[in-house]
Design an enzyme around this catalytic site. Structure first.
Site, PDB file in Angstrom:
ATOM      1  N   GLN A 115      -5.004  -1.428   9.791  1.00  0.00           N
ATOM      2  CA  GLN A 115      -5.285  -2.877   9.346  1.00  0.00           C
ATOM      3  C   GLN A 115      -5.515  -4.022   9.970  1.00  0.00           C
ATOM      4  OE1 GLN A 115      -3.914  -4.345   6.197  1.00  0.00           O
ATOM      5  NE2 GLN A 115      -4.315  -5.709   6.662  1.00  0.00           N
ATOM      6  N   ASP A 161     -11.264   2.542   4.162  1.00  0.00           N
ATOM      7  CA  ASP A 161     -12.059   1.155   4.455  1.00  0.00           C
ATOM      8  C   ASP A 161     -13.362   1.396   3.607  1.00  0.00           C
ATOM      9  OD1 ASP A 161      -9.816  -0.510   4.035  1.00  0.00           O
ATOM     10  OD2 ASP A 161      -9.803   0.594   5.882  1.00  0.00           O
ATOM     11  N   LYS A 218       0.834  -1.044   0.219  1.00  0.00           N
ATOM     12  CA  LYS A 218       0.254   0.089  -0.177  1.00  0.00           C
ATOM     13  C   LYS A 218       0.628   1.143  -0.077  1.00  0.00           C
ATOM     14  CE  LYS A 218      -4.289  -2.572   2.134  1.00  0.00           C
ATOM     15  NZ  LYS A 218      -4.866  -2.674   3.781  1.00  0.00           N
TER      16      LYS A 218
HETATM   17  N1  GUN Z   1      -7.649  -6.603   6.493  1.00  0.00           N
HETATM   18  C1  GUN Z   1      -7.594  -7.936   5.335  1.00  0.00           C
HETATM   19  N2  GUN Z   1      -9.000  -6.277   3.966  1.00  0.00           N
HETATM   20  C2  GUN Z   1      -8.525  -4.954   4.439  1.00  0.00           C
HETATM   21  C3  GUN Z   1      -8.770  -3.926   4.502  1.00  0.00           C
HETATM   22  O1  GUN Z   1      -9.686  -3.823   2.909  1.00  0.00           O
HETATM   23  N3  GUN Z   1      -8.790  -3.199   5.240  1.00  0.00           N
HETATM   24  C4  GUN Z   1      -8.260  -3.419   6.097  1.00  0.00           C
HETATM   25  N4  GUN Z   1      -7.903  -2.332   6.872  1.00  0.00           N
HETATM   26  N5  GUN Z   1      -7.319  -4.915   6.693  1.00  0.00           N
HETATM   27  C5  GUN Z   1      -7.452  -5.195   5.954  1.00  0.00           C
END
Ligand code: GUN
Length: 296
Positions: A98, A121, A54
């Site tokens: 995350q 998100d 990311k």
């Molecule tokens: N862990 C797995 N997928 C995601 C996501 O789309 N967002 C976040 N914040 N954590 C994740």
């Protein structure tokens, strides 16, 4: 095989290019740089890979990346204090914590402490409610990526029968809302659905988001249907670790009209949509027009 392959890798690259072009214009015309803060608590190896990916793609799109790596035993108070600082920081337009968080932290409390306008998100209860009532919101990245691929492949989705297999808050439920927003007839199926294969065979659009390796076989697919495979499962086969989806690719592709592969389908779209959401949040924060084609 009869199905067309929906190339998520190429489509994600196109989306990232559009985001980067818009970011460059924002800088040139307004002196604004979108910024994304990613918070990782602990050392889960898969999460570390996602977070570094990311950060890299954020910088490649011309945006500012702020990575906050906290110890696994970080207290809830300390995590909430960091989120409060990020909420108030004008250089930060998007905040992503995350998941999964270590067990001693209350994920719902943490997510709902993020400023909804910065919740890239789309997991904050306000954004969930806005999406459910058809109002402008931040939309979860994975279902947004699926929607973009479906719109790209089909044009309009109105009137199509969509079956979403999986009812998670991250994918299944928001995916269903988005498809409903595009006037599909939507069924949410799950592990307790009776005669799941028959329900799935009614789908013009079949979205598999169950987290069970290769559970959806050709038997579940209506001839000519579009199959979107959200699953990313690591399995051992012939002594090797293999990445497979929730769909058994070969048998499904023999029946489907179009299908996303794993890897190279939905996966790359998720981060591309995270960048798109960060750009959208930045435009909204500054009262500027939003990028077209990058939102629901
Ligand atoms: N862990 C797995 N997928 C995601 C996501 O789309 N967002 C976040 N914040 N954590 C994740």
């Amino acid at each position: 095989m009869t199905a067309a392959i929906i190339d998520g890798k190429a489509f994600a690259a196109k989306v990232r290019g559009e985001v980067a072009a818009h970011v460059a214009r924002l800088k040139e015309e307004h002196g604004i740089q979108p910024g994304l803060a990613v918070v990782l608590v602990g050392e889960d190896p898969a999460s570390q890979v996602y977070v570094s990916s990311k950060g890299k793609q954020t910088v490649e799109a011309g945006m500012a990346s702020f990575e906050h790596k906290l110890e696994a035993d970080t207290s809830e108070a300390d995590l909430l204090a960091l989120i409060d600082r990020l909420n108030k920081d004008p250089k930060v337009h998007g905040i992503l914590v995350q998941l999964p968080l270590p067990g001693h932290l209350n994920s719902e409390l943490v997510i709902n402490s993020i400023d909804p306008a910065k919740d890239v998100d789309g997991f904050h209860i306000s954004n969930v409610g806005l999406l459910g009532t058809g109002q402008k919101s931040m939309v979860p990245c994975t279902p947004l990526g699926c929607l973009m691929m479906l719109r790209d492949h089909h044009g309009k989705l109105a009137g199509m029968n969509a079956v979403v297999v999986g009812r998670s808050n991250i994918v299944g439920k928001p995916m269903a809302q988005l498809l409903l927003g595009d006037s599909c007839t939507v069924t949410i199926a799950h592990s307790r659905t009776k005669d799941l294969a028959a329900v799935c065979r009614g789908a013009d659009i079949l979205v598999a988001a169950v987290g069970r390796p290769e559970m959806i076989t050709g038997e579940f697919v209506k001839p000519g249907a579009t199959v979107i495979d959200v699953g990313i499962n690591r399995i051992e086969r012939d002594g090797k670790t293999k990445l497979v989806g929730d769909v058994e690719f070969a048998s499904a592709a023999a029946v489907a009209g179009a299908i996303t592969p794993v890897p190279g389908g939905v996966g790359p779209m998720t981060i591309a949509c995270l960048l798109a959401n960060t750009l959208t949040a930045c435009c909204r924060a500054n009262g500027l027009s939003e990028p077209s084609g990058l939102t629901a």
